[in-house]
Structure formats: C-alpha cells, structure tokens
Enzyme design. Sequence first.
Site, short mmCIF file in Angstrom:
data_model
loop_
_atom_site.label_atom_id
_atom_site.label_comp_id
_atom_site.label_asym_id
_atom_site.label_seq_id
_atom_site.Cartn_x
_atom_site.Cartn_y
_atom_site.Cartn_z
N HIS A 169 45.88 6.37 -24.73
CA HIS A 169 46.29 6.70 -26.10
C HIS A 169 46.39 5.42 -26.93
O HIS A 169 45.94 5.38 -28.08
CB HIS A 169 47.69 7.34 -26.11
CG HIS A 169 47.80 8.68 -25.46
ND1 HIS A 169 48.74 8.96 -24.49
CD2 HIS A 169 47.11 9.83 -25.65
CE1 HIS A 169 48.63 10.23 -24.12
NE2 HIS A 169 47.62 10.77 -24.80
N LYS A 192 53.38 23.81 -23.78
CA LYS A 192 52.31 23.18 -23.01
C LYS A 192 52.68 23.10 -21.52
O LYS A 192 53.71 22.50 -21.17
CB LYS A 192 52.02 21.78 -23.55
CG LYS A 192 50.74 21.23 -22.98
CD LYS A 192 50.34 19.91 -23.56
CE LYS A 192 49.09 19.43 -22.83
NZ LYS A 192 48.67 18.11 -23.23
N ARG A 227 37.61 11.79 -23.96
CA ARG A 227 37.28 11.12 -22.70
C ARG A 227 35.95 11.67 -22.20
O ARG A 227 34.91 11.35 -22.72
CB ARG A 227 38.41 11.31 -21.69
CG ARG A 227 39.65 10.49 -22.02
CD ARG A 227 40.85 10.97 -21.28
NE ARG A 227 41.11 12.37 -21.60
CZ ARG A 227 42.16 13.07 -21.23
NH1 ARG A 227 43.07 12.51 -20.48
NH2 ARG A 227 42.34 14.32 -21.59
N SER A 262 47.96 11.82 -19.38
CA SER A 262 49.41 11.90 -19.14
C SER A 262 49.68 12.72 -17.89
O SER A 262 50.58 12.38 -17.11
CB SER A 262 50.11 12.55 -20.33
OG SER A 262 49.92 11.79 -21.49
#
Length: 171
Positions: A25, A49, A100, A138
């Site tokens: 990030h 999420k 990505r 993450s």
Amino acid sequence: MEQTLARNTGRAMVPGTFDPITEGHIDVIKRASRLFKEIIVAVAESPRKGSGPIFSLEQRVELASKALKDLDNVTVKPFKGLLVDFAAENNVQVVVKGLRAVTDFEAEFQMSALNYNLDPNLETIFIMSIPENMYLSSSAVKEIAFNKGNVKGLVPQVVGEALSKITGCRY
Ligand code: PNS
C-alpha cells in the site's frame, strides 16, 4: 458540461480497508503522491469484509498515519458508507487503486464499474504493483502473523509492533 478531472483540484484518494497497511500500500500511495498535489488515504470501516477487520477503524487510521508521516501531501481519513459520498464530501474526483496480479482485476473491475454507476464524475485509475509486492496483501500478512512468522519487510515497523502485540509474531 463534463467536468475536468484532476486538473480541478489536484486531489486524489487512495481508498482501502488497510487492515493493516502494508509496504505494498505504502509504495502505491508514495507513487500516487508524486502524481497529484494532494492525496487522501481513505480508510474504510469495512465491517462486513471477511470476518471483520482485526484492527479498529481508529487503529487502522493511526497506523496508516504513522507509517505515512513523512509524505507531506498525504493525509489519512476514516470513512463509513459509500466511497462516492466520501469522495464528493472531500471534493475528490480521482480514485487511485493498486493492482497486483490478474487476480485483483475482477474485483477491481466490479468496484470501478459500481462506482461509475453511482457517480460517473469519479474516475478510477490504477497503479501497478512493483514485482516485489505482487504477492503482498493484508490477508497474507495476518496469516503469517497469526502463525507466528516474521512480517519484517512486509509492513512498516509500527504495524509490525502492533501485530506482534496481538499475535506474538516476529518483525
Ligand atoms: O482494501 P480493500 O478492502 O480492497 O478496499 C475496498 C474498498 C474499501 C475500497 C471498498 O470496499 C469500498 O469502497 N468500500 C466502501 C463502500 C462502497 O462504496 N461500496 C461500493 C463500491 S464497491
């Protein structure tokens, strides 16, 4: 009349859940900060999420702020609700997202299409991840941390320390 985009404000935002912020990030935010006069890092509440974020919204904002403190045109703000509403409230017309591998494409494609439907004046652009960060997420960081692996180099020191307190991981 069609609005002119970034030229209006020079302000863009980089949204995400940032649970927690990673070096991937940070690389994207740094590169975005060279393209725009001002960057707002918009930390989403993202209550639905997965099984829910491990860091609270306040903690995620604090960690991101500390990790990005050397970038003087970057500010970190929390938001709840829709991205398009937060963008309008902050007079932002450009959303920058990191991309990505091909695996990100489907979800990002869907999000940018939904956001376009909600507000056609909000433009989404992508910055490709550098090869070293193509694998970094993450979720991967949390997986390593909860299995007591070493997160050094994957997250900034301040995040490594915070993760270590929760999981006992190395950093
Ligand atoms: O880091 P993430 O979790 O991939 O970021 C996703 C995020 C937070 C940018 C996205 O879920 C979002 O914009 N959430 C706010 C709610 C919203 O506007 N949803 C509609 C567009 S998908």
